[in-house]
Write a protein that holds these residues in place. Structure first.
Motif, PDB file in Angstrom:
ATOM      1  N   LYS A  66       0.850  -1.136  -0.007  1.00 34.16           N
ATOM      2  CA  LYS A  66       0.069  -0.050   0.058  1.00 34.16           C
ATOM      3  C   LYS A  66       0.729   1.482  -0.161  1.00 34.16           C
ATOM      4  N   ASN A  67       2.143   1.066   0.224  1.00 31.97           N
ATOM      5  CA  ASN A  67       3.128   2.177  -0.145  1.00 31.97           C
ATOM      6  C   ASN A  67       2.920   2.841  -1.648  1.00 31.97           C
ATOM      7  N   PRO A  68       2.812   3.999  -1.585  1.00 29.28           N
ATOM      8  CA  PRO A  68       2.547   4.726  -3.031  1.00 29.28           C
ATOM      9  C   PRO A  68       3.776   4.920  -3.581  1.00 29.28           C
ATOM     10  N   ARG A  69       4.771   4.738  -2.793  1.00 31.01           N
ATOM     11  CA  ARG A  69       6.102   5.217  -3.372  1.00 31.01           C
ATOM     12  C   ARG A  69       6.828   3.765  -3.618  1.00 31.01           C
ATOM     13  N   CYS A  70       6.222   2.760  -3.311  1.00 29.15           N
ATOM     14  CA  CYS A  70       6.805   1.312  -3.524  1.00 29.15           C
ATOM     15  C   CYS A  70       7.143   1.114  -5.332  1.00 29.15           C
ATOM     16  N   ILE A  71       8.067   0.423  -5.391  1.00 29.95           N
ATOM     17  CA  ILE A  71       8.542   0.213  -6.699  1.00 29.95           C
ATOM     18  C   ILE A  71       7.332  -0.647  -7.281  1.00 29.95           C
ATOM     19  N   THR A  72       6.679  -1.398  -6.525  1.00 23.04           N
ATOM     20  CA  THR A  72       5.358  -2.283  -7.020  1.00 23.04           C
ATOM     21  C   THR A  72       4.565  -1.456  -7.643  1.00 23.04           C
ATOM     22  N   SER A  73       4.414  -0.149  -7.353  1.00 22.73           N
ATOM     23  CA  SER A  73       3.452   0.745  -7.973  1.00 22.73           C
ATOM     24  C   SER A  73       3.578   1.108  -9.213  1.00 22.73           C
ATOM     25  N   GLU A  74       5.212   0.856  -9.374  1.00 22.60           N
ATOM     26  CA  GLU A  74       5.478   1.233 -10.894  1.00 22.60           C
ATOM     27  C   GLU A  74       5.938   0.191 -12.011  1.00 22.60           C
ATOM     28  N   GLU A  75       6.585  -0.933 -11.545  1.00 19.73           N
ATOM     29  CA  GLU A  75       6.964  -1.818 -12.529  1.00 19.73           C
ATOM     30  C   GLU A  75       5.757  -2.952 -12.841  1.00 19.73           C
ATOM     31  N   ARG A  76       5.584  -3.061 -14.205  1.00 21.83           N
ATOM     32  CA  ARG A  76       4.682  -4.225 -14.617  1.00 21.83           C
ATOM     33  C   ARG A  76       5.149  -5.234 -14.516  1.00 21.83           C
ATOM     34  N   GLU A  77       4.219  -6.265 -14.145  1.00 17.59           N
ATOM     35  CA  GLU A  77       4.719  -7.957 -13.921  1.00 17.59           C
ATOM     36  C   GLU A  77       5.465  -8.061 -12.604  1.00 17.59           C
ATOM     37  N   ILE A  78       5.735  -7.076 -11.924  1.00 17.22           N
ATOM     38  CA  ILE A  78       6.264  -7.296 -10.616  1.00 17.22           C
ATOM     39  C   ILE A  78       5.329  -8.217  -9.548  1.00 17.22           C
ATOM     40  N   VAL A  79       5.920  -9.160  -8.926  1.00 16.27           N
ATOM     41  CA  VAL A  79       5.152 -10.077  -8.034  1.00 16.27           C
ATOM     42  C   VAL A  79       5.145  -9.213  -6.583  1.00 16.27           C
ATOM     43  N   HIS A  80       4.286  -8.987  -6.185  1.00 13.41           N
ATOM     44  CA  HIS A  80       4.225  -8.639  -4.578  1.00 13.41           C
ATOM     45  C   HIS A  80       4.454  -9.667  -3.582  1.00 13.41           C
ATOM     46  N   LYS A  81       5.748  -9.324  -3.027  1.00 13.53           N
ATOM     47  CA  LYS A  81       6.038 -10.305  -1.923  1.00 13.53           C
ATOM     48  C   LYS A  81       6.249  -9.730  -0.547  1.00 13.53           C
ATOM     49  N   PHE A  82       5.634 -10.599   0.389  1.00 15.89           N
ATOM     50  CA  PHE A  82       5.619  -9.937   1.564  1.00 15.89           C
ATOM     51  C   PHE A  82       6.239 -11.015   2.887  1.00 15.89           C
ATOM     52  N   VAL A  83       6.970 -10.696   3.583  1.00 18.06           N
ATOM     53  CA  VAL A  83       7.608 -11.375   4.929  1.00 18.06           C
ATOM     54  C   VAL A  83       6.826 -11.095   6.188  1.00 18.06           C
ATOM     55  N   LEU A  84       6.534 -12.376   6.832  1.00 17.63           N
ATOM     56  CA  LEU A  84       5.964 -12.300   8.185  1.00 17.63           C
ATOM     57  C   LEU A  84       7.122 -11.699   9.151  1.00 17.63           C
ATOM     58  N   ILE A  85       6.734 -10.595  10.219  1.00 11.33           N
ATOM     59  CA  ILE A  85       7.998  -9.945  10.762  1.00 11.33           C
ATOM     60  C   ILE A  85       7.429 -10.004  12.163  1.00 11.33           C
ATOM     61  N   ASP A  86       6.120 -10.163  12.550  1.00  9.78           N
ATOM     62  CA  ASP A  86       5.507 -10.369  13.828  1.00  9.78           C
ATOM     63  C   ASP A  86       4.424 -11.461  13.820  1.00  9.78           C
ATOM     64  N   LYS A  87       4.436 -12.648  14.497  1.00  9.57           N
ATOM     65  CA  LYS A  87       3.349 -13.785  14.162  1.00  9.57           C
ATOM     66  C   LYS A  87       2.186 -13.236  15.029  1.00  9.57           C
ATOM     67  N   GLU A  88       2.459 -12.827  16.511  1.00  9.19           N
ATOM     68  CA  GLU A  88       1.317 -12.411  17.262  1.00  9.19           C
ATOM     69  C   GLU A  88       0.577 -11.511  16.642  1.00  9.19           C
ATOM     70  N   LYS A  89       1.251 -10.295  16.226  1.00  7.77           N
ATOM     71  CA  LYS A  89       0.292  -9.525  15.749  1.00  7.77           C
ATOM     72  C   LYS A  89      -0.105  -9.350  14.382  1.00  7.77           C
ATOM     73  N   ALA A  90       0.413 -10.646  13.487  1.00  2.00           N
ATOM     74  CA  ALA A  90       0.151 -10.764  12.072  1.00  2.00           C
ATOM     75  C   ALA A  90       0.480  -9.621  11.245  1.00  2.00           C
ATOM     76  N   ILE A  91       1.884  -9.227  11.569  1.00  2.77           N
ATOM     77  CA  ILE A  91       2.271  -8.071  10.646  1.00  2.77           C
ATOM     78  C   ILE A  91       3.509  -8.672   9.569  1.00  2.77           C
ATOM     79  N   TYR A  92       3.023  -8.170   8.511  1.00  2.00           N
ATOM     80  CA  TYR A  92       3.956  -8.378   7.237  1.00  2.00           C
ATOM     81  C   TYR A  92       4.698  -7.354   6.708  1.00  2.00           C
TER      82      TYR A  92
END
Ligand SMILES: [Zn+2]
Lengths: 141, 307
Positions: free
Chosen positions: A103-129
């Motif tokens: 959801k970051n409007p400045r992220c490279i994913t907002s510009e590049e075609r065919e880029i795969v959005h990728k997330f990593v879990l950083i806090d299990k308890e709070k479900a934060i990626y």
């Protein structure tokens, strides 16, 4: 009430939040399946009022890791010989690819075609990626 | 081994690897002639998708002083990028000409994405408000030079901590040393982003303080890292005008500060450090600029594996 026969062998994904059944159906690519699938929407639930359900016949080895991310209240039962053989505890996947968008409007994913959005879990308890590219937080729940 | 690696995030380098870069930096400063042909025959590509003359010059000067050559662009408008070429294709292409690439991009995460496709090492030369790890090398090397240590420090970070990429990189890198305390000085609109708080400060149990006024904390600091409040990071003009002068360092504000405070700034500055401070013995930001070139020299040598 609409009746769907119980299955002899397969998977029952139950207690899906109303409206999310189709999403999960699409995520698991069940539209391409060569086995019987029943998607039940807006069924009456004693616990939650209304719910969606998915019954999959004869298949028990689907990758269900993402379901815990979509909704931790979902229950998954593995059925064999018409009885529940196993209840699967859903947990959050360590990595998520191509499902949610940064959801970051400045992220490279907002510009590049065919880029795969990728997330990593950083806090299990709070479900934060976090976005693997820009580190922006994604709140799972 | 650093040969063939990318530098995208300041945490990509371990404390030990940082030390090896700093040791080499000191050698280069002491004996520059020994290194003036070490990159003979090598090419550095400088792909700057947004103009930054300063950073580009620093990289180019570094490579030229090592006897290497440079190629690149400083605005995408003058290249095939303006015709809509994607980043992976650009990097795969330039990676066949250059041996190492410095990539500056306005979009956050672009270097991480590019590194997945580049055949040669990528150095993040700044991506949006995200990271600027080579600036961090210059920052930390300067702290080490001045303080002769990297542990047991109280570091104040002042200004735009939300979009200030150099701040994010510095926090990530410095919190790996023992007993480093952070004082985060910013307007509430420009605080350190949540991901840094969750992933770095809270998960590592770092002692930190968030305050709005520099005057309240300047006396406890060993290092003061000033940053620019950039106009383009604001979503509206009114916010910028309201906040831009809140964090200006002058001699008066410095009066209660420690005698051995080290004042740093990634430069360029607008007006957040008054020129009257330049002659104060606690001002190290011009030394920091020079160090920036030397640490880039050391980094290029390490990533190319020519040491
Ligand atoms: Zn992102």
């Amino acid at each position: 009430m609409l009746r769907i026969n119980s299955i002899r062998k397969g998977i029952v994904i139950d207690h899906i939040k109303p409206g999310y059944g189709m999403k999960i159906y699409e995520y698991l690519k069940l539209q391409d399946a060569n086995f019987t699938v029943a998607l039940i929407m807006n069924a009456i639930s004693r616990k939650y009022g209304r719910k969606d359900m998915i019954k999959i016949e004869n298949v028990i080895d689907l990758d269900l890791a993402m379901l815990g991310f979509i909704d931790p209240k979902i229950t998954v039962n593995i059925i064999e010989d018409e009885v529940i053989k196993e209840k699967i505890n859903l947990s959050l996947p360590d990595r998520i690819e191509g499902v949610i968008e940064c959801k970051n409007p400045r992220c490279i994913t907002s510009e590049e075609r065919e880029i795969v959005h990728k997330f990593v879990l950083i806090d299990k308890e709070k479900a934060i990626y976090k976005c693997e590219y820009c580190d922006h937080i994604y709140q799972g729940r | 081994m650093l040969k063939g690696r990318h530098l995208i995030d300041s945490q990509d380098l371990t404390v030990r690897e940082l030390k090896s870069i700093f040791d080499l930096t000191t050698e280069i400063i002491n004996r520059p002639k020994d290194f003036s042909y070490i990159c003979d025959g090598k090419i550095l590509g400088t792909l700057f998708y947004e103009p930054s003359t300063r950073t580009k010059f620093s990289f180019e000067a570094a490579m030229l002083r090592l006897g290497g050559k440079i190629l690149g662009f400083s605005e995408p408008g003058s290249s095939s990028v303006s015709k809509g070429e994607n980043l992976p294709d650009t990097l795969r292409t330039v990676g066949t000409y250059a041996d190492i690439i410095a990539l500056r991009h306005p979009k956050e995460g672009a270097p991480r994405y590019g590194a997945m496709y580049s055949p040669v090492p990528i150095i993040n030369a700044g991506d949006g408000g995200h990271q600027h790890p080579t600036q961090t090398l210059a920052d930390i090397y300067t702290i080490l030079q001045v303080k002769e240590r990297l542990d047991n420090l109280t570091i104040g970070l002042c200004g735009d901590l939300k979009f200030g990429r150099t701040v994010h990189s510095l926090i990530k890198a410095m919190t790996r040393y023992d007993n480093v305390k952070l004082v985060l000085i910013s307007p509430k609109e420009l605080k350190v982003p949540e991901n840094i708080k969750i992933e770095v400060l809270e998960s590592k149990g770092i002692e930190y303080l968030e305050v709005e006024k520099l005057e309240d904390v300047i006396d406890i600091l060993d290092v003061l890292y000033m940053t620019r409040v950039q106009k383009e990071r604001f979503f509206n003009e009114a916010d910028y005008i309201r906040l831009k002068d809140s964090y200006i360092l002058d001699l008066k504000k410095l009066e209660p500060a420690k005698e051995d405070l080290a004042i740093l700034h990634p430069l360029p500055r607008v007006n957040e450090i008054k020129m009257e401070v330049d002659d104060d013995k606690r001002a190290y930001y011009f030394q920091q600029v020079k160090n920036g070139m030397y640490v880039r020299m050391a980094l290029i040598i390490k990533l190319l594996g020519v040491d």
